[in-house]
Design an enzyme around this catalytic site. Structure first.
Site, PDB file in Angstrom:
ATOM      1  N   HIS A  90      40.460  38.732  35.089  1.00  0.00           N
ATOM      2  CA  HIS A  90      39.835  37.576  36.070  1.00  0.00           C
ATOM      3  C   HIS A  90      38.362  37.324  35.682  1.00  0.00           C
ATOM      4  O   HIS A  90      37.947  36.298  35.289  1.00  0.00           O
ATOM      5  CB  HIS A  90      40.095  38.388  37.370  1.00  0.00           C
ATOM      6  CG  HIS A  90      39.492  37.434  38.725  1.00  0.00           C
ATOM      7  ND1 HIS A  90      40.086  36.695  39.078  1.00  0.00           N
ATOM      8  CD2 HIS A  90      38.041  37.304  38.665  1.00  0.00           C
ATOM      9  CE1 HIS A  90      39.386  36.096  40.198  1.00  0.00           C
ATOM     10  NE2 HIS A  90      38.238  36.353  39.849  1.00  0.00           N
ATOM     11  N   GLU A  91      37.666  38.617  35.314  1.00  0.00           N
ATOM     12  CA  GLU A  91      36.277  38.432  35.096  1.00  0.00           C
ATOM     13  C   GLU A  91      36.121  37.867  33.922  1.00  0.00           C
ATOM     14  O   GLU A  91      35.064  36.967  33.519  1.00  0.00           O
ATOM     15  CB  GLU A  91      35.588  39.796  35.411  1.00  0.00           C
ATOM     16  CG  GLU A  91      35.733  40.337  36.777  1.00  0.00           C
ATOM     17  CD  GLU A  91      35.264  39.522  37.842  1.00  0.00           C
ATOM     18  OE1 GLU A  91      34.565  38.633  37.752  1.00  0.00           O
ATOM     19  OE2 GLU A  91      35.734  39.597  39.107  1.00  0.00           O
ATOM     20  N   HIS A 115      35.946  34.151  34.020  1.00  0.00           N
ATOM     21  CA  HIS A 115      34.901  33.555  34.650  1.00  0.00           C
ATOM     22  C   HIS A 115      33.869  33.730  33.376  1.00  0.00           C
ATOM     23  O   HIS A 115      32.983  32.792  33.288  1.00  0.00           O
ATOM     24  CB  HIS A 115      34.017  34.587  35.484  1.00  0.00           C
ATOM     25  CG  HIS A 115      34.916  34.424  37.074  1.00  0.00           C
ATOM     26  ND1 HIS A 115      34.615  33.176  37.469  1.00  0.00           N
ATOM     27  CD2 HIS A 115      35.227  35.128  37.932  1.00  0.00           C
ATOM     28  CE1 HIS A 115      35.338  33.195  38.789  1.00  0.00           C
ATOM     29  NE2 HIS A 115      35.778  34.398  38.972  1.00  0.00           N
ATOM     30  N   GLU A 147      36.495  29.585  40.041  1.00  0.00           N
ATOM     31  CA  GLU A 147      37.646  30.392  40.315  1.00  0.00           C
ATOM     32  C   GLU A 147      39.051  30.104  39.659  1.00  0.00           C
ATOM     33  O   GLU A 147      39.973  30.922  39.449  1.00  0.00           O
ATOM     34  CB  GLU A 147      37.898  30.576  41.958  1.00  0.00           C
ATOM     35  CG  GLU A 147      38.459  31.692  42.678  1.00  0.00           C
ATOM     36  CD  GLU A 147      37.957  33.037  42.085  1.00  0.00           C
ATOM     37  OE1 GLU A 147      36.586  33.072  41.827  1.00  0.00           O
ATOM     38  OE2 GLU A 147      38.466  34.006  42.150  1.00  0.00           O
TER      39      GLU A 147
END
Ligand code: ZN
Length: 498
Positions: free
Chosen positions: A267-268, A271, A296
């Protein structure tokens, strides 16, 4: 008399000073969230207040305001990116000027006190400790919406539009109603199903250092550039970037929950790639600020669409087993795959699975809408929250901490923010559906590197940073009008494998 060049220079000088403040806040936030000693905050908060005030003065001073207004009335003389930037900043300036200086500074004091009250109320599981602060925040937001409203954008729409330009209640109502009608009955049916596997492997201990090594392995595989980025630990993982040359992400490692760090890394990392791979031409401008929903979409695309895909794990699972040979011995890829794709209604948004997640957002959207439209008052919020969870997800919080107090957003005055999470997932599903048509994903997974995917995303999404409207960009990538359909289809597949 001042010339066009004078005004342009005044604006660019303002922007440079603002970027310098950004850099200071960026490093302070990073330090506070990762390695700062707990005793330092009382002393530093006063100086952070001074810096914030200086930054505000830089924005509101006559020279800056007149430069923004002048350039806003000469947009045809500016290049496309500067045009977009000036339009955005003029809009912010007009809205800020609708509130008095006294109201603005009282509001920032309120927010800082409310955040502390929220933390205490959550710890003591008692909404009444937070209620007076939230009541004042809601009053402020209602007043702000009234003052800022225009013919085309009024009431709660004012707040939705701040997090994604053009977003309004008509768009959100249609989006969430379709999700509700299609998902809620399916989620209710799932509550009586029998689990396929025992998932006993998850009850073992997973060494934290090995988890850390594995998350670095995943970030390298995705193409995260460690010469322009780094990773540390924090309680609540996040990504922060200053221009594309310095991008930092955090993770957390729990011996009894190894899955968490794997999906946090993906997830990170998603980003982080977006921050690192935007066009260098955007450096120094405000177009490095990416809208929440689009940001997101990129974290969720890596975390969910790719990270929970069977084809991906058919290739990657042996490596994971290599990192945890004892714990995953004899555990099949099928059991692991079902484990990471379980759908179970729960109380906490941040722990929710992909299918129930948008329902958590729907609940917050409905409550915010009622608060802003004055059909719900803050004192009745806990009851309304609990009823909504019972109605949509069939679960009921035992106390306010696992109910209405779980998120920090409202304490920070962020209304209109939540819908961007669900939109982000929907954009991810649409972009991923198109990606599957253009790329041979199983072949890429077999190659051992995900860089071809990252390159595709750089071309389609990352390079634009914050210079494009999210929905326009998604429509350009998918060659069709954006709708909830791809997302719904994607979620229905998840339901079918339960
Ligand atoms: Zn995120």
């Amino acid at each position: 008399m001042k010339t066009f060049e004078d005004y342009q220079k005044a604006y660019l000088d303002y922007r440079k000073r603002d970027k310098a403040f950004s850099l200071a806040f960026y490093l302070l936030e990073w330090d506070s969230e990762t390695i700062a000693p707990t005793g330092c905050f009382d002393v530093r908060s006063e100086y952070i207040g001074v810096l914030s005030q200086m930054r505000n003065e830089n924005f509101l001073k006559e020279e800056t305001q007149s430069a923004i207004c002048f350039l806003a009335s000469h947009l045809d003389k500016l290049d496309t990116n500067l045009q977009k930037e000036i339009k955005n900043i003029k809009k912010t300036l007009d809205k800020t000027n609708k509130m008095t200086q006294e109201e603005l500074s009282l509001h920032s004091v309120l927010i800082s006190k409310a955040t502390q009250a929220w933390a205490k109320a959550k710890k003591e599981k008692n909404f009444s400790l937070f209620e007076p602060y939230l009541t004042k925040i809601v009053d402020y937001e209602r007043l702000y919406c009234e003052r800022v409203s225009t013919k085309d954008c009024n009431g709660y729409d004012v707040l939705l539009d701040e997090f994604e330009e053009g977003l309004n209640q008509t768009v959100c109502d249609e989006f969430f109603t379709t999700l509700q009608h299609n998902l809620v009955p399916e989620i209710k049916k799932l509550s009586t199903r029998k689990q396929k596997y025992s998932y006993a492997f998850n009850k073992q201990t997973f060494d934290c250092q090995t988890q850390k090594d594995y998350s670095i392995h995943l970030l390298n595989k995705m193409g995260f550039d460690f010469t322009r980025g780094l990773t540390l630990e924090s309680e609540h993982p996040f990504t922060t970037g200053f221009e594309c040359a310095d991008v930092r992400i955090t993770n957390h490692y729990y011996e009894d929950n190894f899955i968490s760090s794997i999906f946090t890394a993906l997830h990170e990392g998603g980003h982080g790639l977006f921050e690192q791979q935007m066009d260098k031409k955007l450096v120094g401008t405000f177009l490095t600020q990416i809208s929440m929903s689009l940001h997101e979409s990129q974290s969720r695309l890596y975390e969910n669409c790719i990270g929970r895909d069977k084809d991906f794990w058919l290739q990657e699972y042996p490596t994971l087993q290599h990192f945890f040979p004892l714990q995953l011995k004899g555990v099949t890829v099928d059991e692991y795959f079902h484990f990471i794709n379980q759908v179970t209604p729960s109380l906490i948004r941040t722990d929710a699975d992909e299918v129930t997640y948008p329902i958590h957002i729907l609940i917050r959207y409905e409550l915010e809408k009622k608060l802003m439209n004055r059909t719900l008052e803050v004192k009745d919020l806990p009851k309304a929250w609990n009823e909504a969870y019972k109605r949509y997800l069939g679960v009921e919080p035992a106390n306010d901490a696992e109910g209405v107090l779980q998120d920090i957003h409202w304490a920070g005055g962020s209304f209109g923010y939540f819908p961007t999470y669900a939109l982000g997932s929907a954009y991810a599903a649409s972009i991923y559906t198109q990606m599957q048509k253009e790329l041979d994903l199983p072949k890429i997974y077999a190659s051992g590197s995900l860089k071809e995917i990252t390159n595709w995303l750089r071309q389609k999404v990352y390079q634009y940073g914050g210079s494009r409207n999210p929905r326009d960009l998604v429509e350009e990538i998918t060659h069709k009008k954006f709708s909830v359909d791809d997302y719904l289809m994607y979620l229905k597949k998840k339901i079918s494998i339960q």
